[in-house]
Write a protein that holds these residues in place. Structure first.
Motif, PDB file in Angstrom:
ATOM      1  N   ALA A 169      -9.734   2.718  -4.949  1.00  0.00           N
ATOM      2  CA  ALA A 169      -9.429   2.428  -3.546  1.00  0.00           C
ATOM      3  C   ALA A 169      -8.379   1.326  -3.434  1.00  0.00           C
ATOM      4  O   ALA A 169      -7.482   1.387  -2.590  1.00  0.00           O
ATOM      5  CB  ALA A 169     -10.705   2.030  -2.808  1.00  0.00           C
ATOM      6  N   ALA A 170      -8.480   0.320  -4.315  1.00  0.00           N
ATOM      7  CA  ALA A 170      -7.486  -0.764  -4.303  1.00  0.00           C
ATOM      8  C   ALA A 170      -6.132  -0.266  -4.781  1.00  0.00           C
ATOM      9  O   ALA A 170      -5.088  -0.629  -4.229  1.00  0.00           O
ATOM     10  CB  ALA A 170      -7.980  -1.917  -5.175  1.00  0.00           C
ATOM     11  N   THR A 171      -6.136   0.597  -5.815  1.00  0.00           N
ATOM     12  CA  THR A 171      -4.878   1.136  -6.343  1.00  0.00           C
ATOM     13  C   THR A 171      -4.160   1.983  -5.296  1.00  0.00           C
ATOM     14  O   THR A 171      -2.929   1.906  -5.150  1.00  0.00           O
ATOM     15  CB  THR A 171      -5.155   1.987  -7.597  1.00  0.00           C
ATOM     16  N   LEU A 172      -4.928   2.792  -4.569  1.00  0.00           N
ATOM     17  CA  LEU A 172      -4.344   3.662  -3.549  1.00  0.00           C
ATOM     18  C   LEU A 172      -4.119   2.945  -2.221  1.00  0.00           C
ATOM     19  O   LEU A 172      -3.617   3.550  -1.274  1.00  0.00           O
ATOM     20  CB  LEU A 172      -5.256   4.871  -3.330  1.00  0.00           C
ATOM     21  N   GLN A 173      -4.529   1.677  -2.159  1.00  0.00           N
ATOM     22  CA  GLN A 173      -4.325   0.848  -0.971  1.00  0.00           C
ATOM     23  C   GLN A 173      -4.977   1.460   0.270  1.00  0.00           C
ATOM     24  O   GLN A 173      -4.372   1.583   1.337  1.00  0.00           O
ATOM     25  CB  GLN A 173      -2.831   0.609  -0.727  1.00  0.00           C
ATOM     26  N   PHE A 174      -6.248   1.844   0.106  1.00  0.00           N
ATOM     27  CA  PHE A 174      -7.003   2.330   1.250  1.00  0.00           C
ATOM     28  C   PHE A 174      -7.248   1.170   2.215  1.00  0.00           C
ATOM     29  O   PHE A 174      -7.229   0.002   1.826  1.00  0.00           O
ATOM     30  CB  PHE A 174      -8.343   2.923   0.810  1.00  0.00           C
ATOM     31  N   ASP A 175      -7.502   1.525   3.473  1.00  0.00           N
ATOM     32  CA  ASP A 175      -7.687   0.493   4.489  1.00  0.00           C
ATOM     33  C   ASP A 175      -9.125  -0.019   4.545  1.00  0.00           C
ATOM     34  O   ASP A 175      -9.354  -1.221   4.708  1.00  0.00           O
ATOM     35  CB  ASP A 175      -7.279   1.047   5.863  1.00  0.00           C
ATOM     36  N   TYR A 176     -10.108   0.897   4.425  1.00  0.00           N
ATOM     37  CA  TYR A 176     -11.506   0.516   4.574  1.00  0.00           C
ATOM     38  C   TYR A 176     -12.358   1.220   3.525  1.00  0.00           C
ATOM     39  O   TYR A 176     -11.991   2.298   3.035  1.00  0.00           O
ATOM     40  CB  TYR A 176     -12.027   0.862   5.975  1.00  0.00           C
TER      41      TYR A 176
END
Length: 280
Positions: free
Chosen positions: A231-238
């Motif tokens: 999720a951090a790598t893909l830069q998710f929002d939530y």
């Protein structure tokens, strides 16, 4: 003990008492309900106690919303009652001074029904909630036969200030077209599916880089540290899931201490100021 001290003691004892929701007597056996109906009502009440899954920003530093889980498995007879319970919970947080948006899931066949839309519209309008606190979770995109009625129903709800979210996003062309056409505010991706299948990364990037879309990306089912890293790598929002915090009661949501929770969640992430040797 002075009256003032006695009052303080009573208030403190009441505040520390475990929260119990007051409910109507529709499940009372003397009203003539069958044992099966009574059992269903009692099991429903038990589910309500731990039915709100907190949603955080990707860094885990802020509570940004809640996912109301009972609506995922609700029957048609329970749908309006559970939807009203979800609205009541959002209003409960609002009256307590917390602006916590809630995501309430509604099946496609209900969105395509004018009768259901009439009922949902009345419930939302009578809740008197500010715009942006109620989000509708759409489990899937409608088929060709339901598309027109579904769009009309969603547009009616959007006029009341309801936000629209697509659950179970797979990155298909049909879903992307639906997101663009309906201008959805959020899409939810099951992180379990990304552990072995990553072709949707390009589509995720396409959504985030689109200049005419304001769609936020939610990572659901966060259950492994690897999910947080993805999720951090893909830069998710939530993000939300068992690793972030398991479902809790609506009263417990008010007790979430963001600073303490941030420390617990942030410890699962690689520290941005650490080098490969782990030194700051």
């Amino acid at each position: 003990m002075s009256p003032k001290s006695r009052l303080y003691t009573l208030v403190k004892a009441w505040k520390d008492k475990p929260f119990q929701e007051v409910r109507d007597a529709c499940g009372a056996p003397w009203l003539g309900l069958s044992s099966q109906a009574l059992e269903e009502h009692q099991s429903w009440s038990k589910r309500q106690a731990i039915s709100h899954e907190p949603i955080f920003n990707c860094g885990g530093t802020k509570l940004t919303g809640s996912f109301f889980r009972p609506l995922l498995d609700s029957s048609d007879m329970q749908l309006l009652r559970l939807f009203m319970e979800g609205l009541d919970t959002i209003a409960y947080w609002y009256r307590a001074g917390r602006l916590i948006p809630g995501i309430l899931t509604i099946p496609i066949h209900a969105i395509s029904s004018s009768e259901y839309i009439d009922a949902l519209s009345d419930l939302i309008f009578n809740s008197r909630l500010p715009v942006g606190l109620v989000a509708l979770g759409i489990p899937s995109i409608p088929n060709t036969d339901e598309a027109k009625a579904c769009k009309e129903g969603l547009l009616r709800l959007r006029r009341l200030g309801v936000l629209l979210h697509l659950l179970n996003f797979k990155g298909t062309v049909e879903q992307l077209h639906w997101i663009e056409e309906m201008q959805l505010e959020g899409v939810h991706i099951d992180m379990g599916s990304l552990r072995t299948d990553l072709p949707s990364i390009e589509l995720i990037t396409q959504i985030k880089n689109s200049s005419h879309l304001l769609t936020k990306i939610y990572a659901s089912n966060i259950s492994l540290v690897k999910d947080l890293e993805n999720a951090a790598t893909l830069q998710f929002d939530y993000c939300y899931g068992g690793l972030m915090m398991p479902p809790i009661s609506r009263h417990q949501v008010l007790k979430v201490n963001d600073s303490r929770l941030a420390k617990a969640i942030f410890s699962l992430h690689p520290h941005p100021h650490q080098n490969q040797n782990g030194d700051k």
